[in-house]
Design an enzyme around this catalytic site. Structure first.
Site, PDB file in Angstrom:
ATOM      1  N   LEU A   1       0.795  -1.105   0.129  1.00 30.47           N
ATOM      2  CA  LEU A   1      -0.019   0.031   0.076  1.00 30.47           C
ATOM      3  C   LEU A   1       1.017   1.198  -0.029  1.00 30.47           C
ATOM      4  CD1 LEU A   1      -2.855  -1.105   2.640  1.00 30.47           C
ATOM      5  CD2 LEU A   1      -3.069  -0.805   0.005  1.00 30.47           C
TER       6      LEU A   1
ATOM      7  N   ARG B   1       0.551   4.192  -2.698  1.00 29.97           N
ATOM      8  CA  ARG B   1       0.269   5.714  -2.171  1.00 29.97           C
ATOM      9  C   ARG B   1       1.197   6.555  -2.881  1.00 29.97           C
ATOM     10  NH1 ARG B   1      -1.347   3.088   3.562  1.00 29.97           N
ATOM     11  NH2 ARG B   1      -3.296   2.527   3.006  1.00 29.97           N
TER      12      ARG B   1
ATOM     13  N   TYR C   1      -9.510   5.534  -2.951  1.00 31.35           N
ATOM     14  CA  TYR C   1      -8.511   4.481  -3.033  1.00 31.35           C
ATOM     15  C   TYR C   1      -7.383   4.453  -2.296  1.00 31.35           C
ATOM     16  CZ  TYR C   1     -11.070   3.152  -7.571  1.00 31.35           C
ATOM     17  OH  TYR C   1     -12.062   2.788  -8.505  1.00 31.35           O
ATOM     18  N   GLU C   2      -7.125   3.327  -1.770  1.00 27.53           N
ATOM     19  CA  GLU C   2      -5.713   2.902  -1.022  1.00 27.53           C
ATOM     20  C   GLU C   2      -5.893   3.832   0.233  1.00 27.53           C
ATOM     21  OE1 GLU C   2      -4.149   0.522  -2.213  1.00 27.53           O
ATOM     22  OE2 GLU C   2      -4.762   0.679  -4.347  1.00 27.53           O
ATOM     23  N   GLY C   3      -7.307   4.118   0.569  1.00 27.72           N
ATOM     24  CA  GLY C   3      -7.298   4.456   2.103  1.00 27.72           C
ATOM     25  C   GLY C   3      -7.570   6.026   1.910  1.00 27.72           C
TER      26      GLY C   3
END
Length: 388
Positions: free
Chosen positions: A245, A249, A368-370
Site C-alpha cells: 500500500l 500511495r 482508493y488505498e485509504g
C-alpha cells in the site's frame, strides 16, 4: 540533501516524457469519445498491443523488477519521476508489471512462488489483482470477515471482496483472509495467491465507477487452494500488504503531481489568450493567485513525495510520510484541476478537454488505498503517541 534525480533516473524520466507526449497524448481524444458513447474509458485492443510492443522495445517494462528476472531494479525515487510523467496523460495505459503487487511478491514469495508467479509477472506476461476490501469493512482490516481455514495440506477460503481492479482479467489475485480470528489484524491475517479459474472463486459483478472505470465484487465459496498458495508466513499477511500500500500511495502521489502540472500548464497557456471584459484572464488577480498557489503546492508536493520515496529506498519507517503525501497530493491535484476547469468556463465542463477525466480520476484517488480521513488519523496518532 540532493534534490535532483541521478542522471540515469533523469534520463529515464525524459524517455517516459517523450513516450507520453508522442504516443499517449494523441490517444486521449479517441478514448474520451469512446467513453462518451460506451461508458467505458479504455483503449482498443490493437492500441494497447501497439503500446505494449513499443514500450517493451524502449526498455520500459519491469523498471522496478529484479535484474535477475530481466528488470531494471529501479528505486522508488526513480519511479516517482516515471509516474509523474504518466500522470500527465489520461490515456489508460500503464507499464507492466503493477509495481505495488510486484513489491509485495518480492517481499513475501518463496522460491517456488518466485518461479511460478514473480518471474513471469516481472516480465509482463501475467496480470494480477489485489483483493483486500470487503463489503462493510472498508479501510478497517479489523472488520475483515473473509476466512481461510486449514483443510489437510491446503486451505479453504470463504467470503467476499469488493472494489477489486482487474478481477475480470487477472491471471491470479492476492487475497487477504483471516486465519486466526482472535489475533485479527495483529498476526491473524494471511495472504494467498488464487489463480483464475480456481473452483469457488467467482467474479460476481462489475461495478461502474466515475470516469468510465470499473471495479469488481468477487466471492469465495469453499474456494480450495493448495498449501503452496500461502504467500509468506501464516498470520503475516498484513505487514507486506502495508508495504504494498505504501508503494501504491507514493505512486498515486506522483500521478497527482503530473495531473496538477498538466492542468497548470493548460491554464498558463490559456489565460493570456482568453479575454473577458476587455482584459486577458492572465491579468486577473484571481487567476494569477491560482497559478502562483498551484506552482507552490506542486513544488511542495514533489519534494514531499521524493522524501517519502527516499525513506522507503533506505528501508526507513515512512508510515506518516506516506499518509501525508496521499492526503496532500490528492487534495492538491483536485483543487488545482477544479480551478483550471473554472477558468476554462463551459469548455472546462466538456468531454472535449481532458480536465473532466483528470478530475474524475483524482476524485477516485481520494478514496482508493485509504480515504483521506483515515490517513489524517494515522498521522495524528503518530504525533500524539497513540499508535498501537
Amino acid at each position: 540533501m540532493n534534490f535532483e534525480l541521478e542522471e540515469e533516473h533523469q534520463m529515464l524520466k525524459d524517455l517516459v516524457a517523450r513516450f507520453v507526449r508522442d504516443e499517449l497524448l494523441p490517444l486521449e481524444a479517441s478514448a474520451m469519445a469512446r467513453e462518451s458513447t460506451t461508458g467505458q474509458f479504455a483503449l482498443l485492443p490493437e492500441e494497447h498491443q501497439r503500446l505494449d510492443a513499443l514500450s517493451k522495445e524502449l526498455g520500459l517494462w519491469g523498471l522496478d523488477a529484479p535484474t535477475e528476472m530481466g528488470g531494471a531494479d529501479m528505486p522508488v525515487t526513480a519511479m516517482v519521476g516515471v509516474n509523474e510523467e504518466f500522470g500527465k496523460t489520461i490515456t489508460p495505459y500503464e507499464l507492466p508489471p503493477d509495481s505495488p503487487n510486484l513489491r509485495m511478491l518480492m517481499l513475501s514469495a518463496n522460491d517456488d512462488q518466485r518461479e511460478r508467479y514473480l518471474a513471469p509477472y516481472a516480465r509482463g506476461e501475467t496480470v494480477s489483482a489485489m483483493a483486500i476490501s470487503e463489503p462493510g469493512a472498508g479501510a478497517d482490516p479489523a472488520g475483515m470477515k473473509t476466512r481461510a481455514e486449514r483443510d489437510g495440506g491446503g486451505w479453504v477460503i470463504n467470503g467476499r471482496k469488493i472494489w477489486i481492479t482487474r478481477a475480470d482479467r487477472a491471471d491470479w489475485s492476492i487475497v487477504l483472509a483471516v486465519t486466526d480470528k482472535a489475533k485479527g489484524a495483529r498476526g491473524g491475517i494471511s495472504a494467498f495467491i488464487v489463480d483464475r479459474g480456481t473452483p469457488g472463486f467467482n467474479v460476481e459483478r462489475r461495478i461502474p465507477m466515475i470516469g468510465g472505470h470499473s471495479t469488481f465484487e468477487v466471492s469465495f465459496d469453499n474456494c480450495r487452494v493448495g498449501g503452496g498458495q500461502l504467500l509468506g508466513k501464516e498470520g503475516a499477511g498484513f505487514a507486506p500488504m502495508q508495504a504494498r500500500l505504501s508503494s501504491r500511495r507514493v505512486q498515486m502521489a506522483a500521478w497527482c503531481i503530473g495531473r496538477a502540472q498538466r492542468a497548470l500548464d493548460m491554464l498558463c497557456e490559456y489565460a493570456p489568450q482568453r479575454t473577458t471584459f476587455g482584459a486577458p484572464l492572465a491579468e486577473r488577480q484571481a487567476i494569477q493567485w491560482w497559478i502562483a498557489d498551484a506552482a507552490t503546492r506542486i513544488h511542495a508536493c514533489r519534494l514531499m513525495t521524493y522524501e517519502a520515496a527516499a525513506r522507503i529506498d533506505r528501508g526507513e519507517e515512512a508510515r506518516s510520510q506516506v499518509s501525508m503525501i496521499k492526503v496532500y497530493a490528492t487534495e492538491m491535484a483536485w483543487e488545482i484541476i477544479d480551478h483550471v476547469m473554472q477558468a476554462f468556463g463551459a469548455m472546462g465542463m466538456t468531454k472535449e478537454l481532458p480536465l473532466q477525466q483528470m478530475a474524475n480520476e483524482t476524485r477516485l484517488m481520494r478514496i482508493y488505498e485509504g480515504p483521506s480521513e483515515v490517513h489524517r488519523w494515522v498521522v495524528a496518532r503518530e504525533l500524539l503517541g497513540l499508535r498501537r
